[in-house]
Enzyme design. Structure first.
Site, mmCIF file in Angstrom:
data_model
loop_
_atom_site.group_PDB
_atom_site.id
_atom_site.type_symbol
_atom_site.label_atom_id
_atom_site.label_comp_id
_atom_site.label_asym_id
_atom_site.label_seq_id
_atom_site.Cartn_x
_atom_site.Cartn_y
_atom_site.Cartn_z
ATOM 1 N N TYR A 1 -9.247 -9.718 11.189
ATOM 2 C CA TYR A 1 -9.279 -10.545 9.989
ATOM 3 C C TYR A 1 -9.354 -12.034 10.310
ATOM 4 O O TYR A 1 -9.722 -12.841 9.459
ATOM 5 C CB TYR A 1 -8.070 -10.234 9.105
ATOM 6 C CG TYR A 1 -8.143 -8.834 8.528
ATOM 7 C CD1 TYR A 1 -9.084 -8.512 7.558
ATOM 8 C CD2 TYR A 1 -7.303 -7.820 8.970
ATOM 9 C CE1 TYR A 1 -9.182 -7.235 7.034
ATOM 10 C CE2 TYR A 1 -7.387 -6.538 8.455
ATOM 11 C CZ TYR A 1 -8.331 -6.258 7.489
ATOM 12 O OH TYR A 1 -8.422 -4.976 6.979
ATOM 13 N N HIS B 1 -1.234 0.806 5.681
ATOM 14 C CA HIS B 1 -1.917 1.793 6.532
ATOM 15 C C HIS B 1 -1.067 3.044 6.763
ATOM 16 O O HIS B 1 -0.565 3.301 7.851
ATOM 17 C CB HIS B 1 -2.317 1.179 7.870
ATOM 18 C CG HIS B 1 -3.357 0.116 7.755
ATOM 19 N ND1 HIS B 1 -4.038 -0.380 8.842
ATOM 20 C CD2 HIS B 1 -3.852 -0.560 6.683
ATOM 21 C CE1 HIS B 1 -4.895 -1.310 8.455
ATOM 22 N NE2 HIS B 1 -4.791 -1.431 7.138
ATOM 23 N N GLU C 1 -15.773 3.808 8.808
ATOM 24 C CA GLU C 1 -16.457 4.908 9.484
ATOM 25 C C GLU C 1 -16.375 6.208 8.705
ATOM 26 O O GLU C 1 -15.370 6.492 8.047
ATOM 27 C CB GLU C 1 -15.821 5.159 10.861
ATOM 28 C CG GLU C 1 -15.905 4.007 11.829
ATOM 29 C CD GLU C 1 -15.235 4.303 13.158
ATOM 30 O OE1 GLU C 1 -15.302 3.442 14.042
ATOM 31 O OE2 GLU C 1 -14.656 5.414 13.319
ATOM 32 N N GLN D 1 0.810 -1.218 0.000
ATOM 33 C CA GLN D 1 0.000 0.000 0.000
ATOM 34 C C GLN D 1 0.844 1.269 0.000
ATOM 35 O O GLN D 1 0.301 2.372 -0.052
ATOM 36 C CB GLN D 1 -0.920 0.004 1.223
ATOM 37 C CG GLN D 1 -1.918 -1.127 1.263
ATOM 38 C CD GLN D 1 -2.715 -1.164 2.564
ATOM 39 O OE1 GLN D 1 -2.605 -0.288 3.412
ATOM 40 N NE2 GLN D 1 -3.514 -2.214 2.734
ATOM 41 N N TYR E 1 -11.212 9.049 18.377
ATOM 42 C CA TYR E 1 -12.180 8.330 17.555
ATOM 43 C C TYR E 1 -12.164 6.816 17.779
ATOM 44 O O TYR E 1 -12.762 6.072 17.020
ATOM 45 C CB TYR E 1 -12.016 8.739 16.085
ATOM 46 C CG TYR E 1 -12.473 10.162 15.932
ATOM 47 C CD1 TYR E 1 -13.806 10.460 15.698
ATOM 48 C CD2 TYR E 1 -11.587 11.221 16.171
ATOM 49 C CE1 TYR E 1 -14.249 11.777 15.651
ATOM 50 C CE2 TYR E 1 -12.025 12.545 16.127
ATOM 51 C CZ TYR E 1 -13.361 12.805 15.875
ATOM 52 O OH TYR E 1 -13.817 14.110 15.846
#
Length: 369
Positions: free
Chosen positions: A261, A146, A240, A84, A250
């Site tokens: 997972y 991430h 979200e 990523q 949060y």
């Protein structure tokens, strides 16, 4: 290419015709550019040209018709590209016509020690000049997942950069002593605004604006309602949408509606005292990507709605927020007939919607009535 005119849907050569193509679609989708290597972000220059980031580390300059003018602008910082990781967002300075400043977010470092970084540069004819790194998330982490990486400007001239939890470091999203799993607020030169919520809070990193995030990859500022809106990936479920307030927590990973997972619970709590509940949650996960707040004239029925890319669903979700931000409705899915992963969603200066598809041969698409 799919075209919908007068209630009739037609598919031109190059795309197989899915069942949805028979629907009465109130839009026309046009391919402006293809053969883009995992395009991630799009920015419009004042003269109509476009900058597109490609995750391997290229910044492409396109004409307003999608023709490649410069395949790879010089001066782009070296990126860590794997999984990523790579080159992420591109954003123009609010004073771009005067200062020609461009901001890039990207993964930097190595697989063993990497960061989310932010650089500022001056856009010249065929390159970036005066390139400088102005922020580097700390500490270094391992892996290639991430990173966050979205940029948004606030009305006061400061910017927000989203960060991720690095996947294996999720507990650190509750630790104010590092940047992992947070949003940071910076001055245009990368310095710390002195009214940030944790500037005088013990050992907290002064750049932090909010905490308890997993991987925030959608971010917009709503000028009409004066609010910052973000979305983030959950694990198996628990994606979200949140209204971001300075200093708020949060919840990740102590409160989530998603499962790990493995199928195990991440936490016994879907909500927890001292943390903010989401305005909207998706379970199962849609894997949200880029996000736009539509304000154009071409699609008046969508004005004020969020358009959220969905990588897993291969569509765009249209979401309507209440004026006070306390609730949201997932209204419908759009553009699913493309059957492609949507990485970014942008509103063009003329009110058209632009999409980037996520693949080794990604495309830039333009949506008009």
């Amino acid at each position: 290419m799919l075209v919908a005119v007068g209630g009739l849907a037609t598919v031109l050569p190059g795309i197989s015709q899915p069942a949805q193509a028979q629907a009465d679609l109130p839009y026309h989708i046009e391919t402006l550019a293809d053969d883009l290597a995992h395009p991630w972000s799009l920015a419009f220059l004042p003269d109509g040209r476009m900058l597109v980031t490609e995750r391997p580390g290229r910044l492409r300059l396109l004409s307003n018709e999608g023709e490649t003018l410069v395949e790879s602008l010089g001066g782009v910082p070296e990126v860590f590209a794997a999984g990523q990781a790579g080159l992420f967002d591109v954003a123009l300075s609010p004073q771009f016509e005067d200062d020609r400043q461009v901001y890039l977010s990207y993964a930097c470092g190595t697989a063993q020690a990497n960061h989310t970084c932010l650089a500022r540069a001056t856009l010249a004819e065929n390159s970036l000049e005066n390139v400088s790194e102005i922020f580097r998330a700390q500490p270094a982490k391992q892996g290639a997942a991430h990173f966050g990486g979205r940029i948004a400007w606030l009305p006061d001239g400061t910017l927000i950069l989203t960060l991720g939890d690095g996947f294996d470091y999720r507990e650190e999203a509750q630790n104010l002593g590092n940047h992992i799993g947070s949003l940071v607020r910076l001055n245009p030169d990368g310095s710390v605004p002195q009214d940030n919520p944790f500037v005088y809070y013990g050992e907290a990193r002064p750049e932090i604006y909010s905490l308890g995030h997993r991987n925030v990859q959608g971010l917009v500022f709503d000028n009409q309602q004066q609010r910052l809106i973000a979305h983030e990936h959950g694990p198996r479920g628990g994606d979200e949408i949140n209204i971001i307030e300075a200093g708020a927590n949060y919840g990740w990973p102590i409160a989530t509606g998603g499962l790990d997972y493995t199928g195990a619970r991440v936490t016994p709590f879907e909500d927890y005292p001292g943390t903010e509940p989401p305005t909207l949650e998706w379970t199962p996960s849609i894997a949200p990507s880029g996000m736009a707040l539509y304000s154009g004239e071409l699609f008046p029925e969508w004005q004020g709605d969020l358009l959220v890319g969905a990588l897993v669903n291969k569509e765009v979700r249209r979401v309507r927020l209440s004026d006070d931000g306390s609730s949201a409705k997932d209204v419908e899915g759009l553009f699913g007939e493309l059957e492609e992963r949507i990485r970014d969603v942008c509103q063009g200066p003329e009110g058209a919607i632009y999409l980037l598809t996520d693949s080794p041969q990604g495309r830039l698409l333009k949506v008009i009535p």
